[in-house]
Design a protein around this motif. Structure first.
Motif, PDB file in Angstrom:
ATOM      1  N   ILE A  74       0.843  -1.194   0.000  1.00 47.97           N
ATOM      2  CA  ILE A  74       0.000   0.000   0.000  1.00 47.97           C
ATOM      3  C   ILE A  74       0.885   1.254   0.000  1.00 47.97           C
ATOM      4  N   VAL A  75       1.980   1.210   0.741  1.00 48.23           N
ATOM      5  CA  VAL A  75       2.942   2.331   0.701  1.00 48.23           C
ATOM      6  C   VAL A  75       3.502   2.475  -0.707  1.00 48.23           C
ATOM      7  N   LYS A  76       3.854   1.336  -1.316  1.00 48.10           N
ATOM      8  CA  LYS A  76       4.421   1.381  -2.676  1.00 48.10           C
ATOM      9  C   LYS A  76       3.441   1.949  -3.681  1.00 48.10           C
ATOM     10  N   LEU A  77       2.151   1.666  -3.493  1.00 47.99           N
ATOM     11  CA  LEU A  77       1.136   2.202  -4.417  1.00 47.99           C
ATOM     12  C   LEU A  77       0.983   3.712  -4.264  1.00 47.99           C
ATOM     13  N   GLY A  78       1.368   4.246  -3.100  1.00 45.93           N
ATOM     14  CA  GLY A  78       1.319   5.707  -2.954  1.00 45.93           C
ATOM     15  C   GLY A  78       0.464   6.231  -1.803  1.00 45.93           C
ATOM     16  N   ILE A  79       0.306   5.423  -0.758  1.00 38.09           N
ATOM     17  CA  ILE A  79      -0.433   5.901   0.424  1.00 38.09           C
ATOM     18  C   ILE A  79       0.541   5.943   1.596  1.00 38.09           C
ATOM     19  N   ALA A  80       0.687   7.110   2.209  1.00 41.60           N
ATOM     20  CA  ALA A  80       1.583   7.238   3.365  1.00 41.60           C
ATOM     21  C   ALA A  80       0.756   7.559   4.596  1.00 41.60           C
ATOM     22  N   HIS A  81       1.180   7.012   5.731  1.00 40.32           N
ATOM     23  CA  HIS A  81       0.424   7.160   6.979  1.00 40.32           C
ATOM     24  C   HIS A  81       1.300   7.901   7.987  1.00 40.32           C
ATOM     25  N   CYS A  82       0.788   9.001   8.452  1.00 35.81           N
ATOM     26  CA  CYS A  82       1.502   9.777   9.454  1.00 35.81           C
ATOM     27  C   CYS A  82       0.749   9.542  10.774  1.00 35.81           C
ATOM     28  N   PRO A  83       1.255   8.622  11.626  1.00 35.64           N
ATOM     29  CA  PRO A  83       0.425   8.136  12.728  1.00 35.64           C
ATOM     30  C   PRO A  83       0.260   9.138  13.859  1.00 35.64           C
ATOM     31  N   GLU A  84      -0.726   8.851  14.699  1.00 33.15           N
ATOM     32  CA  GLU A  84      -0.977   9.685  15.870  1.00 33.15           C
ATOM     33  C   GLU A  84       0.231   9.611  16.805  1.00 33.15           C
ATOM     34  N   GLY A  85       0.516  10.705  17.463  1.00 33.83           N
ATOM     35  CA  GLY A  85       1.580  10.698  18.458  1.00 33.83           C
ATOM     36  C   GLY A  85       2.966  10.864  17.857  1.00 33.83           C
ATOM     37  N   ARG A  86       2.987  11.237  16.550  1.00 31.72           N
ATOM     38  CA  ARG A  86       4.245  11.637  15.903  1.00 31.72           C
ATOM     39  C   ARG A  86       5.319  10.580  15.894  1.00 31.72           C
ATOM     40  N   ARG A  87       5.143   9.413  16.377  1.00 34.90           N
ATOM     41  CA  ARG A  87       6.129   8.332  16.408  1.00 34.90           C
ATOM     42  C   ARG A  87       7.353   8.490  15.506  1.00 34.90           C
TER      43      ARG A  87
END
Ligand code: ATP
Length: 235
Positions: A74-87
């Motif tokens: 899913i990342v390779k297809l072009g979706i990036a996730h910026c998670p809660e709590g800035r990890r």
């Protein structure tokens, strides 16, 4: 349409967290997702990212069905996730954190170009490139988290509560950055408890209550809705 979710249901051990949720994200748009604690916002982002499997429903990203894909695809297809709590990775430098964002990419010259662009857009990160991310302020760590997500070269950025715990000035800065991201043609799905900021920043909004879409519409209309005013804007 960039992303289309149709009748999505998600459970944790039999308990329903999302029920029959449908949502669309056009190219180049900012879509806000509002809702109280436990409404299912994080679950929706985690399901889009492939971190949680749905019990029912379909997710299309461009022409791909993705609801059963593993997260790295899913990342390779072009979706990036910026998670809660800035990890961010606290013991890595800012640069190493940003390089981690590009770990699935092989296009070295484009990675270099994107890093240069990120440093132009976030000058404070350039200044702190060799500093350990854990020693940065909360606002700066949020910048690292956003910039790291951008380093995967996404078409869609999922942002979970980017304003949480930030000062009012940093909240404005995050809103400005989200607007800039949109100007580059990306779409953003913005989960926020700061409903005012989310509605001012976005084009369209969904209100999630107890796992269901209670209301959706253009952000200006949603901001004028009596229920939203009372429950989310404190008016
Ligand atoms: P918050 O703003 O508090 O993060 P949210 O809207 O993101 O809330 P979710 O975290 O998606 O809501 O939670 C939706 C529902 O699913 C809640 O009832 C929650 O208790 C439950 N839930 C979330 N994660 C899990 C889990 N790992 N195991 C079991 N139940 C969970």
């Amino acid at each position: 349409m960039l992303l289309r979710i149709e009748s999505l249901s998600v459970h944790y051990d039999g308990a329903e967290a999302l029920s029959d949720v449908s949502l669309t994200i056009p190219k180049g748009s900012i879509i806000a997702l509002l809702g109280a604690n436990g409404a299912g916002k994080t679950t929706l982002l985690r399901t889009i990212s492939g971190l949680k499997s749905p019990t029912m429903g379909k997710i299309w990203f461009q022409d791909h069905r993705i609801e059963n894909n593993p997260p790295e695809e899913i990342v390779k297809l072009g979706i990036a996730h910026c998670p809660e709590g800035r990890r961010v990775y606290p013991f890595m430098t800012v640069l190493e954190n940003l390089q981690m964002g590009a770990y699935l990419r092989r296009d070295q010259s484009e990675i270099k170009r994107d890093l240069k662009m990120i440093y132009e857009r976030f000058p404070v990160l350039k200044e702190r490139t060799r500093q350990k991310a854990g020693t940065l302020s909360g606002g700066e760590q949020q910048m690292v988290a956003i910039a790291r997500a951008l380093m995967s070269n996404p078409r869609l950025l999922l942002m979970d509560e980017p304003s949480l715990g930030l000062s009012p000035i940093m909240v404005m800065e995050v809103a400005r950055i989200i607007g800039e991201i949109q100007n580059t043609g990306l779409s953003v799905l913005l989960v926020e408890q700061n409903a005012r900021m989310a509605l001012e920043t976005s084009n369209y909004a969904y209100v999630l209550e107890k796992g269901k879409v209670r209301l959706e519409g253009h952000s200006k209309e949603v901001a004028n809705d009596d229920h939203v005013k009372k429950a989310y804007l404190g008016i």
